[in-house]
Scaffold this motif. Structure first.
Motif, PDB file in Angstrom:
ATOM      1  N   ILE A  34       0.808  -1.045   0.020  1.00  0.00           N
ATOM      2  CA  ILE A  34      -0.004  -0.102   0.020  1.00  0.00           C
ATOM      3  C   ILE A  34       0.710   1.094   0.071  1.00  0.00           C
ATOM      4  O   ILE A  34       1.012   2.296  -0.736  1.00  0.00           O
ATOM      5  N   LEU A  35       2.069   1.563   0.793  1.00  0.00           N
ATOM      6  CA  LEU A  35       3.119   2.186   1.086  1.00  0.00           C
ATOM      7  C   LEU A  35       3.988   2.570  -0.427  1.00  0.00           C
ATOM      8  O   LEU A  35       3.899   3.726  -0.255  1.00  0.00           O
ATOM      9  N   ASN A  37       3.027   1.649  -3.239  1.00  0.00           N
ATOM     10  CA  ASN A  37       2.238   1.669  -5.323  1.00  0.00           C
ATOM     11  C   ASN A  37       1.125   3.432  -4.725  1.00  0.00           C
ATOM     12  O   ASN A  37       0.636   3.366  -5.666  1.00  0.00           O
ATOM     13  N   SER A  38       0.881   4.088  -3.367  1.00  0.00           N
ATOM     14  CA  SER A  38       0.615   4.702  -3.356  1.00  0.00           C
ATOM     15  C   SER A  38       1.118   6.138  -4.335  1.00  0.00           C
ATOM     16  O   SER A  38       2.382   6.289  -4.683  1.00  0.00           O
ATOM     17  N   TYR A  39       0.993   7.440  -4.327  1.00  0.00           N
ATOM     18  CA  TYR A  39       1.194   7.931  -5.326  1.00  0.00           C
ATOM     19  C   TYR A  39       1.918   9.361  -4.974  1.00  0.00           C
ATOM     20  O   TYR A  39       3.213   9.299  -4.688  1.00  0.00           O
ATOM     21  N   ARG A  40       1.868   9.303  -2.965  1.00  0.00           N
ATOM     22  CA  ARG A  40       2.229  10.101  -1.796  1.00  0.00           C
ATOM     23  C   ARG A  40       2.325   9.418  -0.793  1.00  0.00           C
ATOM     24  O   ARG A  40       0.634   8.531  -0.422  1.00  0.00           O
ATOM     25  N   THR A  41       3.271   8.831  -0.399  1.00  0.00           N
ATOM     26  CA  THR A  41       3.216   8.283   1.309  1.00  0.00           C
ATOM     27  C   THR A  41       4.457   9.416   2.308  1.00  0.00           C
ATOM     28  O   THR A  41       5.828   9.663   1.838  1.00  0.00           O
ATOM     29  N   THR A  57      -0.784   8.539   3.257  1.00  0.00           N
ATOM     30  CA  THR A  57      -0.738   7.737   2.141  1.00  0.00           C
ATOM     31  C   THR A  57      -2.405   8.551   0.835  1.00  0.00           C
ATOM     32  O   THR A  57      -2.769   9.518   0.966  1.00  0.00           O
ATOM     33  N   ALA A  58      -1.380   8.997   0.132  1.00  0.00           N
ATOM     34  CA  ALA A  58      -2.408   9.375  -0.896  1.00  0.00           C
ATOM     35  C   ALA A  58      -2.484   8.841  -2.498  1.00  0.00           C
ATOM     36  O   ALA A  58      -1.472   8.492  -3.155  1.00  0.00           O
ATOM     37  N   ILE A  59      -3.069   8.565  -2.903  1.00  0.00           N
ATOM     38  CA  ILE A  59      -3.565   8.245  -4.658  1.00  0.00           C
ATOM     39  C   ILE A  59      -3.982   9.649  -5.558  1.00  0.00           C
ATOM     40  O   ILE A  59      -4.803  10.711  -4.776  1.00  0.00           O
ATOM     41  N   SER A  60      -3.968  10.168  -6.876  1.00  0.00           N
ATOM     42  CA  SER A  60      -3.800  10.804  -7.470  1.00  0.00           C
ATOM     43  C   SER A  60      -3.497  10.579  -8.595  1.00  0.00           C
ATOM     44  O   SER A  60      -3.372   9.903  -9.324  1.00  0.00           O
ATOM     45  N   ILE A  68      -6.879  11.323   0.200  1.00  0.00           N
ATOM     46  CA  ILE A  68      -5.968  10.607   1.158  1.00  0.00           C
ATOM     47  C   ILE A  68      -6.410   9.697   1.769  1.00  0.00           C
ATOM     48  O   ILE A  68      -7.885   9.799   2.969  1.00  0.00           O
TER      49      ILE A  68
END
Length: 137
Positions: A34-35, A37-41, A57-60, A68
């Motif tokens: 998860i960490l 593959n996230s856009y930002r961590t 984490t953030a996905i974008s 978030i």
């Protein structure tokens, strides 16, 4: 406390104790995925023990919007400003995007008011049978 924006050097063994109270939490290996593959961590690490104490984490789409989905701090490290620092750093990471969304339980909205986030309404769907992570094997 050390804060880093990459998963470099993070191992599953460093991710012990998260997702407290989840009936079907992700394994430490899935947590690391998860960490990664996230856009930002943003990750908080206790330097003396080399343990992860919190993360966000953030996905974008990387262009217009971000979401978030996760902010966690280990119970023994709560009320020390780690969560606030994680949110601040993540919002700085996402500052060039138009839209940053976060869903939280109503009792947590006061916490996020301090970050100039606006209260909103939303809809969610939860597939609890996949709470521990989708099987990708």
């Amino acid at each position: 406390m050390l804060y880093q924006t990459s998963t470099e050097g993070i191992t599953p063994a460093m991710l012990e104790g998260f997702f407290d109270g989840w009936p079907n939490p992700p394994s430490r290996e899935k947590h690391l995925q998860i960490l990664q593959n996230s856009y930002r961590t943003v990750i908080a690490i206790e330097e003396e023990t080399n343990q992860v104490t919190g993360f966000i984490t953030a996905i974008s789409d990387g262009i217009l919007s971000a979401y978030i989905p996760l902010l966690e701090v280990l119970p023994d490290y709560k009320k020390q400003g780690i969560g606030k620092e994680l949110v601040k750093r993540m919002l700085d990471e996402l500052d060039d995007l138009y839209m940053i969304d976060l869903m939280c339980d109503e009792e947590l909205q006061d916490y996020y008011d301090a970050f100039d986030l606006k209260r909103s309404t939303g809809m969610i769907k939860r597939n609890y049978e996949f709470q521990s992570g989708r099987n990708t094997l």
